[in-house]
Design a protein around this motif. Structure first.
Motif, PDB file in Angstrom:
ATOM      1  N   LEU A 121       0.771  -1.122   0.034  1.00 50.21           N
ATOM      2  CA  LEU A 121       0.002  -0.010   0.071  1.00 50.21           C
ATOM      3  C   LEU A 121       0.655   1.080  -0.044  1.00 50.21           C
ATOM      4  CD1 LEU A 121      -2.932   0.891   0.009  1.00 50.21           C
ATOM      5  CD2 LEU A 121      -2.540   0.998   2.640  1.00 50.21           C
ATOM      6  N   LEU A 122       0.704   2.327  -0.883  1.00 50.30           N
ATOM      7  CA  LEU A 122       1.318   3.436  -1.130  1.00 50.30           C
ATOM      8  C   LEU A 122       0.532   4.483  -0.145  1.00 50.30           C
ATOM      9  CD1 LEU A 122       2.092   3.416  -4.641  1.00 50.30           C
ATOM     10  CD2 LEU A 122       3.721   2.993  -2.885  1.00 50.30           C
ATOM     11  N   PHE A 123      -0.537   4.607  -0.450  1.00 49.11           N
ATOM     12  CA  PHE A 123      -1.736   5.580   0.155  1.00 49.11           C
ATOM     13  C   PHE A 123      -3.044   5.108  -0.187  1.00 49.11           C
ATOM     14  CE2 PHE A 123       1.233   8.154  -2.758  1.00 49.11           C
ATOM     15  CZ  PHE A 123       0.499   7.882  -4.105  1.00 49.11           C
ATOM     16  N   HIS A 124      -3.897   5.821   0.615  1.00 47.91           N
ATOM     17  CA  HIS A 124      -5.329   5.662   0.443  1.00 47.91           C
ATOM     18  C   HIS A 124      -6.110   7.007   0.738  1.00 47.91           C
ATOM     19  CE1 HIS A 124      -5.654   4.507   4.695  1.00 47.91           C
ATOM     20  NE2 HIS A 124      -6.781   4.907   4.550  1.00 47.91           N
ATOM     21  N   TYR A 125      -7.245   7.277  -0.067  1.00 46.97           N
ATOM     22  CA  TYR A 125      -8.071   8.089   0.174  1.00 46.97           C
ATOM     23  C   TYR A 125      -9.284   7.818   0.851  1.00 46.97           C
ATOM     24  CZ  TYR A 125      -5.953  11.859  -2.298  1.00 46.97           C
ATOM     25  OH  TYR A 125      -5.034  13.187  -2.925  1.00 46.97           O
ATOM     26  N   TYR A 126      -9.793   8.534   1.906  1.00 41.34           N
ATOM     27  CA  TYR A 126     -11.093   8.329   2.680  1.00 41.34           C
ATOM     28  C   TYR A 126     -11.751   9.548   2.309  1.00 41.34           C
ATOM     29  CZ  TYR A 126     -14.766   7.843   6.052  1.00 41.34           C
ATOM     30  OH  TYR A 126     -16.032   7.682   6.580  1.00 41.34           O
ATOM     31  N   LYS A 138     -11.978  12.760   0.801  1.00 44.03           N
ATOM     32  CA  LYS A 138     -10.845  13.614   0.437  1.00 44.03           C
ATOM     33  C   LYS A 138      -9.909  13.649   1.434  1.00 44.03           C
ATOM     34  CE  LYS A 138     -13.893  17.010  -2.256  1.00 44.03           C
ATOM     35  NZ  LYS A 138     -14.331  18.286  -2.171  1.00 44.03           N
ATOM     36  N   ASP A 139     -10.073  12.732   2.393  1.00 46.81           N
ATOM     37  CA  ASP A 139      -8.927  12.644   3.409  1.00 46.81           C
ATOM     38  C   ASP A 139      -7.875  11.689   2.824  1.00 46.81           C
ATOM     39  OD1 ASP A 139      -8.586  11.282   6.705  1.00 46.81           O
ATOM     40  OD2 ASP A 139      -7.448  12.871   5.584  1.00 46.81           O
ATOM     41  N   PHE A 140      -6.545  12.264   2.699  1.00 46.61           N
ATOM     42  CA  PHE A 140      -5.340  11.534   2.339  1.00 46.61           C
ATOM     43  C   PHE A 140      -4.648  10.802   3.180  1.00 46.61           C
ATOM     44  CE2 PHE A 140      -2.136  10.427  -0.708  1.00 46.61           C
ATOM     45  CZ  PHE A 140      -0.858  10.748  -0.224  1.00 46.61           C
ATOM     46  N   ASN A 141      -4.292   9.649   3.128  1.00 47.98           N
ATOM     47  CA  ASN A 141      -3.300   8.943   4.131  1.00 47.98           C
ATOM     48  C   ASN A 141      -2.245   8.403   3.434  1.00 47.98           C
ATOM     49  OD1 ASN A 141      -5.673   8.673   6.748  1.00 47.98           O
ATOM     50  ND2 ASN A 141      -6.664   8.799   4.727  1.00 47.98           N
ATOM     51  N   ASN A 142      -1.055   8.987   3.678  1.00 46.45           N
ATOM     52  CA  ASN A 142       0.086   8.260   3.064  1.00 46.45           C
ATOM     53  C   ASN A 142       0.776   7.215   4.177  1.00 46.45           C
ATOM     54  OD1 ASN A 142       1.919   8.571   1.139  1.00 46.45           O
ATOM     55  ND2 ASN A 142       3.359   9.818   2.252  1.00 46.45           N
ATOM     56  N   ASP A 173       8.675  10.127  -1.170  1.00 49.60           N
ATOM     57  CA  ASP A 173       7.974  11.401  -1.497  1.00 49.60           C
ATOM     58  C   ASP A 173       7.760  11.651  -3.078  1.00 49.60           C
ATOM     59  OD1 ASP A 173      10.151  13.146   1.184  1.00 49.60           O
ATOM     60  OD2 ASP A 173       8.176  12.093   1.182  1.00 49.60           O
ATOM     61  N   ASN A 174       8.690  10.921  -3.750  1.00 54.12           N
ATOM     62  CA  ASN A 174       8.415  10.891  -5.316  1.00 54.12           C
ATOM     63  C   ASN A 174       6.898  10.445  -5.695  1.00 54.12           C
ATOM     64  OD1 ASN A 174       9.558  11.096  -7.620  1.00 54.12           O
ATOM     65  ND2 ASN A 174      10.434   8.956  -7.827  1.00 54.12           N
ATOM     66  N   PHE A 175       6.252   9.853  -5.060  1.00 50.40           N
ATOM     67  CA  PHE A 175       4.861   9.307  -5.168  1.00 50.40           C
ATOM     68  C   PHE A 175       3.945  10.182  -4.459  1.00 50.40           C
ATOM     69  CE2 PHE A 175       5.586   5.343  -6.864  1.00 50.40           C
ATOM     70  CZ  PHE A 175       6.685   4.846  -6.633  1.00 50.40           C
ATOM     71  N   LEU A 218      -2.071   8.694  -9.599  1.00 48.07           N
ATOM     72  CA  LEU A 218      -0.945   8.480  -8.832  1.00 48.07           C
ATOM     73  C   LEU A 218       0.015   9.285  -9.852  1.00 48.07           C
ATOM     74  CD1 LEU A 218       1.140   6.948  -7.201  1.00 48.07           C
ATOM     75  CD2 LEU A 218       0.963   5.103  -8.645  1.00 48.07           C
ATOM     76  N   ASP A 219       0.712  10.238  -9.241  1.00 48.27           N
ATOM     77  CA  ASP A 219       1.687  10.758 -10.033  1.00 48.27           C
ATOM     78  C   ASP A 219       3.162  10.509  -9.429  1.00 48.27           C
ATOM     79  OD1 ASP A 219      -0.586  13.544  -9.299  1.00 48.27           O
ATOM     80  OD2 ASP A 219      -0.152  12.590 -11.356  1.00 48.27           O
TER      81      ASP A 219
END
Lengths: 116, 110
Positions: free
Chosen positions: A45-50, A52-56, A62-64, A76-77
């Motif tokens: 897992l890289l991150f998820h959104y709940y 609009k709440d971003f969870n890294n 940081d590149n992601f 995903l950028d």
């Protein structure tokens, strides 16, 4: 009918050239996830959104980065892809309920990223 | 660091054979255990989500059991068919979102 759609299916980019992967969903799920899977490894897992709440995740480089402009879309950028970023990237969704822990996640087909 | 281990890493069976594989996970702070089936060039598909110790779930020829006290789950396939060939992923959730194992790659030979 596909409910989680990832584009493109295959992406080739040059070392250091920014790249964006996209994911869309028709399920109206609150939570969207991005996973990275390298060959023979577990999806990570890289991150998820709940909403609009971003969870890294703590160890996501940081590149992601990620954006979720609305419920249906998530991007995903990768700002400066390195050779080590070549992998399968999976997008998934779930309804709420404790971060999708008791509801199954719905996955897209993935985008396989290659770095030249 | 949470560790989710799956064994074996890969498995070859003959059509008609029954088979099983294991997922081991931390027994503390358990919340849920997921099983997914991932065919090549397709998306992972949810098989089961299990939350209760001793739970057993079944879908056709596939079933799964859960032991949260000792931290393991078994997935069974009865009478394997070539279309069962896939990678089977388990995912553990405690106080965090899902942590996946590396999967068991099953090949069923006709």
């Amino acid at each position: 009918d596909a409910m989680v759609i990832q584009n493109p299916r295959y992406q080739v980019t040059q070392f250091g050239k920014p790249v964006t992967l996209s994911c869309s969903q028709t399920l109206n799920h609150n939570v969207m996830y991005w996973y990275q899977q390298k060959s023979s490894q577990a999806p990570k897992l890289l991150f998820h959104y709940y909403d609009k709440d971003f969870n890294n995740e703590a160890d996501t480089p940081d590149n992601f980065q990620s954006r979720r402009p609305n419920t249906s879309f998530c991007f995903l950028d990768i700002r400066s892809p390195g050779l080590g970023d070549a992998a399968m990237y999976l997008c998934a969704t779930s309804r709420d309920l404790g971060q999708g822990r008791v509801q199954p996640q719905h996955f897209g087909d993935g985008t396989r990223l290659s770095i030249l | 660091i949470l560790n989710v281990e799956q064994s074996p890493q890969s498995l070859h069976v003959q059509e008609g054979d029954s088979t099983n594989f294991t997922c081991s996970f931390p027994s503390s702070n358990f919340y849920a255990l997921h099983w997914y089936r991932w065919e090549t060039a397709k998306s992972p598909e949810a098989l089961f989500v299990m939350t209760l110790n001793g739970d057993e779930k079944k879908k056709g020829r596939i079933s799964a059991t859960l032991n949260t006290k000792e931290g393991y789950s078994y997935l069974y396939i009865k009478g394997s068919q070539p279309e069962d060939s896939a990678t089977y992923l388990c995912g553990y959730s405690g106080n965090t979102p899902l942590v996946f194992g590396k999967g068991t790659r099953l090949s069923v030979i006709a």
